[in-house]
Motif scaffolding. Structure first.
Motif, PDB file in Angstrom:
ATOM      1  N   ALA C  85       0.811  -1.209   0.000  1.00 21.86           N
ATOM      2  CA  ALA C  85       0.000   0.000   0.000  1.00 21.86           C
ATOM      3  C   ALA C  85       0.847   1.264   0.000  1.00 21.86           C
ATOM      4  O   ALA C  85       0.317   2.383   0.038  1.00 21.86           O
ATOM      5  N   GLY C  86       2.164   1.093   0.040  1.00 20.36           N
ATOM      6  CA  GLY C  86       3.061   2.247   0.004  1.00 20.36           C
ATOM      7  C   GLY C  86       3.120   3.017   1.314  1.00 20.36           C
ATOM      8  O   GLY C  86       3.411   4.207   1.348  1.00 20.36           O
ATOM      9  N   LYS C  87       2.861   2.310   2.413  1.00 20.60           N
ATOM     10  CA  LYS C  87       2.867   2.999   3.702  1.00 20.60           C
ATOM     11  C   LYS C  87       4.085   2.570   4.536  1.00 20.60           C
ATOM     12  O   LYS C  87       4.312   1.381   4.743  1.00 20.60           O
ATOM     13  N   PRO C  88       4.841   3.542   5.035  1.00 19.46           N
ATOM     14  CA  PRO C  88       5.961   3.227   5.923  1.00 19.46           C
ATOM     15  C   PRO C  88       5.478   2.491   7.177  1.00 19.46           C
ATOM     16  O   PRO C  88       4.334   2.673   7.598  1.00 19.46           O
ATOM     17  N   VAL C  89       6.383   1.697   7.746  1.00 16.22           N
ATOM     18  CA  VAL C  89       6.022   0.823   8.870  1.00 16.22           C
ATOM     19  C   VAL C  89       6.960   1.018  10.051  1.00 16.22           C
ATOM     20  O   VAL C  89       8.177   1.055   9.877  1.00 16.22           O
ATOM     21  N   LEU C  90       6.345   1.103  11.224  1.00 15.73           N
ATOM     22  CA  LEU C  90       7.101   0.955  12.477  1.00 15.73           C
ATOM     23  C   LEU C  90       6.528  -0.287  13.132  1.00 15.73           C
ATOM     24  O   LEU C  90       5.355  -0.308  13.525  1.00 15.73           O
ATOM     25  N   ILE C 116      11.040   0.783   6.761  1.00 19.84           N
ATOM     26  CA  ILE C 116      10.498  -0.289   7.609  1.00 19.84           C
ATOM     27  C   ILE C 116      11.333  -0.257   8.881  1.00 19.84           C
ATOM     28  O   ILE C 116      12.476  -0.714   8.891  1.00 19.84           O
ATOM     29  N   MET C 117      10.753   0.285   9.913  1.00 20.97           N
ATOM     30  CA  MET C 117      11.529   0.460  11.149  1.00 20.97           C
ATOM     31  C   MET C 117      11.114  -0.600  12.167  1.00 20.97           C
ATOM     32  O   MET C 117       9.936  -0.890  12.315  1.00 20.97           O
ATOM     33  N   LEU C 118      12.101  -1.146  12.880  1.00 21.50           N
ATOM     34  CA  LEU C 118      11.811  -2.145  13.918  1.00 21.50           C
ATOM     35  C   LEU C 118      11.812  -1.488  15.295  1.00 21.50           C
ATOM     36  O   LEU C 118      12.666  -0.648  15.575  1.00 21.50           O
ATOM     37  N   GLY C 119      10.889  -1.895  16.135  1.00 19.08           N
ATOM     38  CA  GLY C 119      10.700  -1.245  17.429  1.00 19.08           C
ATOM     39  C   GLY C 119      11.660  -1.707  18.508  1.00 19.08           C
ATOM     40  O   GLY C 119      11.230  -2.066  19.607  1.00 19.08           O
ATOM     41  N   PHE C 120      12.952  -1.652  18.221  1.00 21.40           N
ATOM     42  CA  PHE C 120      13.930  -1.934  19.278  1.00 21.40           C
ATOM     43  C   PHE C 120      14.127  -0.647  20.064  1.00 21.40           C
ATOM     44  O   PHE C 120      15.092   0.092  19.879  1.00 21.40           O
ATOM     45  N   VAL C 121      13.200  -0.435  20.950  1.00 24.42           N
ATOM     46  CA  VAL C 121      13.036   0.863  21.606  1.00 24.42           C
ATOM     47  C   VAL C 121      14.231   1.260  22.465  1.00 24.42           C
ATOM     48  O   VAL C 121      14.510   2.442  22.658  1.00 24.42           O
ATOM     49  N   ARG C 122      14.942   0.260  22.968  1.00 25.19           N
ATOM     50  CA  ARG C 122      16.019   0.585  23.914  1.00 25.19           C
ATOM     51  C   ARG C 122      17.130   1.419  23.276  1.00 25.19           C
ATOM     52  O   ARG C 122      17.857   2.116  23.965  1.00 25.19           O
ATOM     53  N   ALA C 291      12.093   9.401  15.630  1.00 28.78           N
ATOM     54  CA  ALA C 291      13.053   8.853  14.661  1.00 28.78           C
ATOM     55  C   ALA C 291      12.319   8.278  13.450  1.00 28.78           C
ATOM     56  O   ALA C 291      12.812   8.367  12.317  1.00 28.78           O
ATOM     57  N   PHE C 292      11.150   7.698  13.701  1.00 28.49           N
ATOM     58  CA  PHE C 292      10.350   7.165  12.595  1.00 28.49           C
ATOM     59  C   PHE C 292       9.885   8.309  11.689  1.00 28.49           C
ATOM     60  O   PHE C 292       9.971   8.225  10.460  1.00 28.49           O
ATOM     61  N   VAL C 293       9.418   9.373  12.285  1.00 33.75           N
ATOM     62  CA  VAL C 293       8.983  10.533  11.506  1.00 33.75           C
ATOM     63  C   VAL C 293      10.160  11.076  10.681  1.00 33.75           C
ATOM     64  O   VAL C 293      10.017  11.389   9.502  1.00 33.75           O
ATOM     65  N   ASP C 294      11.329  11.157  11.311  1.00 33.95           N
ATOM     66  CA  ASP C 294      12.519  11.599  10.575  1.00 33.95           C
ATOM     67  C   ASP C 294      12.734  10.744   9.333  1.00 33.95           C
ATOM     68  O   ASP C 294      12.977  11.272   8.240  1.00 33.95           O
ATOM     69  N   ALA C 295      12.690   9.426   9.511  1.00 33.30           N
ATOM     70  CA  ALA C 295      12.957   8.520   8.387  1.00 33.30           C
ATOM     71  C   ALA C 295      11.924   8.725   7.285  1.00 33.30           C
ATOM     72  O   ALA C 295      12.266   8.760   6.095  1.00 33.30           O
ATOM     73  N   VAL C 296      10.657   8.878   7.681  1.00 32.65           N
ATOM     74  CA  VAL C 296       9.602   9.051   6.684  1.00 32.65           C
ATOM     75  C   VAL C 296       9.763  10.391   5.972  1.00 32.65           C
ATOM     76  O   VAL C 296       9.748  10.470   4.739  1.00 32.65           O
ATOM     77  N   GLU C 297       9.943  11.440   6.742  1.00 30.60           N
ATOM     78  CA  GLU C 297      10.005  12.780   6.145  1.00 30.60           C
ATOM     79  C   GLU C 297      11.236  12.961   5.269  1.00 30.60           C
ATOM     80  O   GLU C 297      11.182  13.615   4.231  1.00 30.60           O
ATOM     81  N   ASN C 298      12.348  12.379   5.708  1.00 30.28           N
ATOM     82  CA  ASN C 298      13.585  12.561   4.938  1.00 30.28           C
ATOM     83  C   ASN C 298      13.809  11.426   3.941  1.00 30.28           C
ATOM     84  O   ASN C 298      14.819  11.406   3.256  1.00 30.28           O
ATOM     85  N   ALA C 299      12.869  10.462   3.944  1.00 30.32           N
ATOM     86  CA  ALA C 299      13.024   9.306   3.055  1.00 30.32           C
ATOM     87  C   ALA C 299      14.397   8.666   3.218  1.00 30.32           C
ATOM     88  O   ALA C 299      15.084   8.350   2.252  1.00 30.32           O
ATOM     89  N   THR C 300      14.797   8.529   4.465  1.00 28.91           N
ATOM     90  CA  THR C 300      16.084   7.883   4.752  1.00 28.91           C
ATOM     91  C   THR C 300      15.827   6.533   5.420  1.00 28.91           C
ATOM     92  O   THR C 300      14.721   6.258   5.886  1.00 28.91           O
ATOM     93  N   VAL C 304      16.949   1.786  12.800  1.00 31.18           N
ATOM     94  CA  VAL C 304      16.969   0.347  13.057  1.00 31.18           C
ATOM     95  C   VAL C 304      15.889  -0.277  12.166  1.00 31.18           C
ATOM     96  O   VAL C 304      14.700   0.040  12.314  1.00 31.18           O
ATOM     97  N   GLY C 305      16.345  -1.116  11.243  1.00 30.88           N
ATOM     98  CA  GLY C 305      15.429  -1.550  10.194  1.00 30.88           C
ATOM     99  C   GLY C 305      15.194  -3.050  10.128  1.00 30.88           C
ATOM    100  O   GLY C 305      15.533  -3.793  11.064  1.00 30.88           O
ATOM    101  N   PHE C 306      14.632  -3.470   9.016  1.00 27.71           N
ATOM    102  CA  PHE C 306      14.245  -4.863   8.812  1.00 27.71           C
ATOM    103  C   PHE C 306      15.434  -5.804   9.021  1.00 27.71           C
ATOM    104  O   PHE C 306      15.323  -6.849   9.683  1.00 27.71           O
ATOM    105  N   ALA C 307      16.574  -5.416   8.481  1.00 33.25           N
ATOM    106  CA  ALA C 307      17.755  -6.286   8.589  1.00 33.25           C
ATOM    107  C   ALA C 307      18.178  -6.461  10.037  1.00 33.25           C
ATOM    108  O   ALA C 307      18.679  -7.522  10.436  1.00 33.25           O
TER     109      ALA C 307
END
Lengths: 335, 335, 335, 335
Positions: C85-90, C116-122, C291-300, C304-307
């Motif tokens: 659907a073209g939606k970024p994910v946390l 695609i951000m992973l919730g490793f919150v620490r 940080a998620f908003v940063d990644a979405v807004e800056n398309a960076t 911490v991602g899928f890998a």
């Protein structure tokens, strides 16, 4: 949702406006400042109405209550107007620099049942509250000695110092309130010494002191020592020690984080303290708003009210007189 | 007053000689070292006889007991000679680098009732003893996990490292004993990893490791992790954490003094740790002597004896094998 | 203002929904849960739309991005649908309990440039971040040993434990990510021991362990020890120690307040730790959103991602195999 | 080896006798007490001669120096006799309860070059010395405020309190000396408050106070606050804080060991403080003897001498007068 308007858009007014906007129990009903520019800036940032005059604030039906964060000289006027308009008040300390004006304000507002809450924010800090709870629980036993250490990270600009009303009414007043909060008994004598060590020239010009030690005693013999400095290079130093016949509680400083460091030159070096009051007392400013909402919604006396504002000012006045006259001053001499 | 002779006049022998001289329950009966010069120096400093041969020590009627602080390769011989001479022994760790030699020593001395005490000094440290007491008192409940952090301030000279017997028999052996002291159950499996990070060239030459992590498990499932490094720039790092189902106790590092410092760059910076073992375990070395005197005077088994020395060595051997073979090793495979 | 919908209205979904609503850079675009009741409750509390199906969420033009906090078995599906659907994910950890499913998800979504951000919150906790900064600044020097202590205040209900995927994929996975965050190098070997000490019957039934110690090593010889327990009576225990050739940094536990107590039985008793993860990592959950908003807004790429999610799962799988096979496992054997 | 005789075999005399006997640079030359029994007991325990009269001590050629630990009323006499006999003196505080007697003693002994050292032992404590060093090194910058907290674990028996000379001359006198040690400038004004909270009846009978707060100021404006209580249930509380324009140093309390405890009810509970002065200042009492030997051997002025004893007494007298007259007292009014 209590709709609160903020009067005064300086540093602390801006903080309150943001807090009120984010608080789950309040809504920011608008802002006012004698500087239209300052008000407009906060209005834009918080997406809230900007009132053109203070009268508009008090007249507005969209405003349930007001938070007074304007310059000190306006506090008493605003309190009187708010009460006349039937609006509860959360007012930054002090009520006024002059006890005479405070008393005139008191007689003007009379025996209002409207909550008039004073912004002695430290009472709402989780750490100081836990220290207070240790007294209330009986864990300290009878309180014998209290030590309040309160040092700012650095001196405010000269322009501010010149109109601050002096260290006792501007800075120590928080500690006087903390002393009353913890002593459980009104101080009777005030003995102060003051020095000009941080900025002697400025302090001399202001007839003020930047380094003071104050000793309070109560009728039953409790002792409370307050230590203030206008400048602590290691940060905002906010400690309280309560010593009694069963134990002791110490409010230690709170750090920005808890990563400690070790190296060839040192062991277990702590992180910086939360600095300055907006960070250090961030949780407390929010809890303060919650307590204000409680008082308004339940129509109860606020946890810290007009009389507390006056009592702290009496101690401030007594402390100033103690230094000038070189002797302990009885609070009954002052007010 | 128990008259104790000291065999070995190196750093640790000199310390023991001074301690025995100052201890209220012991007298220094003389010293011996294969280096006549070293022995003469200590003899002069402590105003005590210098024995010309080890035989003289064991034969002397002025010597009630011996403390063995000579090089490791002599320990087993001296223990055998001491037992033959009927003299109680306090022996520095390890008994020998070889388990085979330890077992031969055991069979040589047989079922002697003479106290043979091993110098696992950390058992006598007030801090570790308080941690142990927390277990004994039931305050920890069932022990689940133990973490022993033990890092030296810096690596010993290459000449020493080359004959040390390797990190497990030289350094970790103290931690293996601490693990046994606290676990209350014999470790069953030993799993170790080792790295060469502090001085890779020297470590490669010695086929040794300067940075190791070891995991021990017991039959009931208790886990004990040991962390060692040959070099901690912030000083001698000696911590123990015991975690159980009712609570936790942590032996923190001890400082030379308790003056903490604050400045523009930091808050509450700690003083240096006591460094090195002679300072850190100064109280413990004295308490160890007292425990030895107790064992001799009461003819009781010493708090830490020959079997404890052997058991720690078994763990050391298992740890080395675990790294070399890249697998957990069962203690029964070793000894 | 990024409009984020929350999938999953359990404890952690509810928390995220509230955080997104209060965050200055995000707006809550609605919630969904397979339990309509749970979704309705959060919808009402947060005054946000309730989606009837997950498809509606992904189709909505009012939803800029999704936060996945539903049960683990749905994570990979939702990630695939969101990407379609073209939606970024946390996405909350883990991506899935099965590495095979994770890899299938990876190949399904392909080389998407969507965050695609992973919730490793620490990673976003101020204390751990300061510890990481000490490494980045060079204050620690070369990292030699890391110790991660992570103990929950108490075991989750049996119903949860039975579907948790086991301690390594449910709990230790955060510590595996922390290890990777701090080591600066991929772990190569994993050696684990596990015990059933807190609730042996439940753990046996689940073929799980409640008390584990894991040792990771990297190709260059760095060592990382992880200590986990499902129950620490003194509270949520979250510490990290990083030891290197120039110094050490320790992430200490954070307390609810800093009032310390003294009495006849003790000195300087600390206040309770922040407990549980919602309190302890409250600031971190908010920073994670930023940080998620940063990644979405800056398309960076997100911090911490899928890998990273996959890599932590590989370590979890290796740890489980290490216990079952009683040997160190190389990560290349697993994935 | 300096041969020192001890006058006075009470608690502190016994401790000094043992210390002198064990110190590497001194020998115990004998003991004397007006109670033959007390003297005999110490003589037997320390295997040292017992003098029948004080004259014998001063006349003895086996005595190089004397340590005066007898009751306060004898101090000045003994100092005079020691000087007449040409023997250096290490005298417990205070010189006398009466400033007049102190001055008479001063004029009797005249300008002797014999070392007359006062037993202000805290100057020799490693922690306080490190705090002092932080000032000397410039790490504190200009000293602005000092806080000395000094609380005994419990009140001495009534019989002692009745002859103690009052809290200022008996207990605070150590803090007055510490203030002078750290201020680097003579205090000019003394302002004190006193309460009867621990044992009001006894304190009233003795015309004494068990809880006092004292503020000292110096000509340059430095402030020093002293807090005393005769009873701290958590143990012997001995802290010093020095605050300046570049930083702060705090002498924290020292513990018997460093094992900290965690349980369901608390985190990081500290071990007991070293208690009482014999334990807390054990290292200091030994260092004090070393400093005395230095002064004697090098014929130099002791680190803390007769004039320091007098100056502390002046502050004690001023503090008492300040409470009685309810005003700050200038030290020049007293002596």
């Amino acid at each position: 949702m209590l709709r609160i308007a903020v009067l005064g858009c300086g540093r602390i007014g801006r903080m309150h406006a943001a807090n009120i906007g984010a608080h789950p129990r309040t809504r920011l009903a608008g802002v006012f400042d004698v500087s239209r520019e300052a008000a407009a800036e906060v209005g834009a940032r918080e997406a809230t109405p900007v009132f053109a005059t203070d009268e508009e604030v008090f007249a507005s039906r969209e405003v349930d209550a007001v938070l007074i964060a304007s310059s000190t000289s306006t506090h008493a006027d605003y309190i009187e107007k708010a009460v006349a308009a039937g609006k509860p008040v959360l007012c930054e300390k002090p009520i006024d620099l002059s006890l005479e004006r405070v008393d005139r304000c008191a007689s003007t507002i009379g025996k209002t049942s409207l909550p008039i809450m004073l912004g002695f924010v430290r009472r709402f800090d989780p750490t100081h509250r836990a220290t207070k709870a240790a007294i209330a629980n009986g864990d300290i036993g009878d309180v014998h000695q209290i030590v309040i250490t309160s040092r700012d990270p650095g001196m405010a600009p000269a322009a501010y110092m010149e109109v601050s009303g002096g260290i006792f009414r501007d800075m120590t007043i928080h500690d006087f309130d903390m002393a009353r909060f913890l002593l459980g008994e009104e101080p009777q004598t005030v003995s102060a010494v003051g020095s000009r060590l941080v900025n002697p020239a400025l302090m001399a010009r202001c007839e003020d002191w930047d380094t003071v030690s104050v000793v309070l005693t109560t009728p039953s013999g409790k002792q409370c020592v307050i230590l203030n400095s206008r400048q602590a290079v290691y940060g905002y130093d906010q400690r309280v020690e309560v010593f009694g016949n069963k134990g002791m509680a110490i409010s230690e400083n709170r750090r920005a984080h808890d990563s400690v460091r070790f190296a060839a030159e040192f062991t277990a070096r702590g992180a910086p303290y939360l600095d300055f009051f907006i960070e250090r007392y961030g949780e407390a400013f929010n809890a303060e708003i919650g307590a204000f909402v409680d008082a308004v919604e339940n129509a109860t006396a606020p946890e810290v009210g007009f009389a507390d504002g006056r009592a702290a000012l009496v101690l401030a006045e007594a402390a100033g007189r103690s230094i000038r006259e070189g002797r302990p001053v009885n609070t009954s001499e002052v007010g």
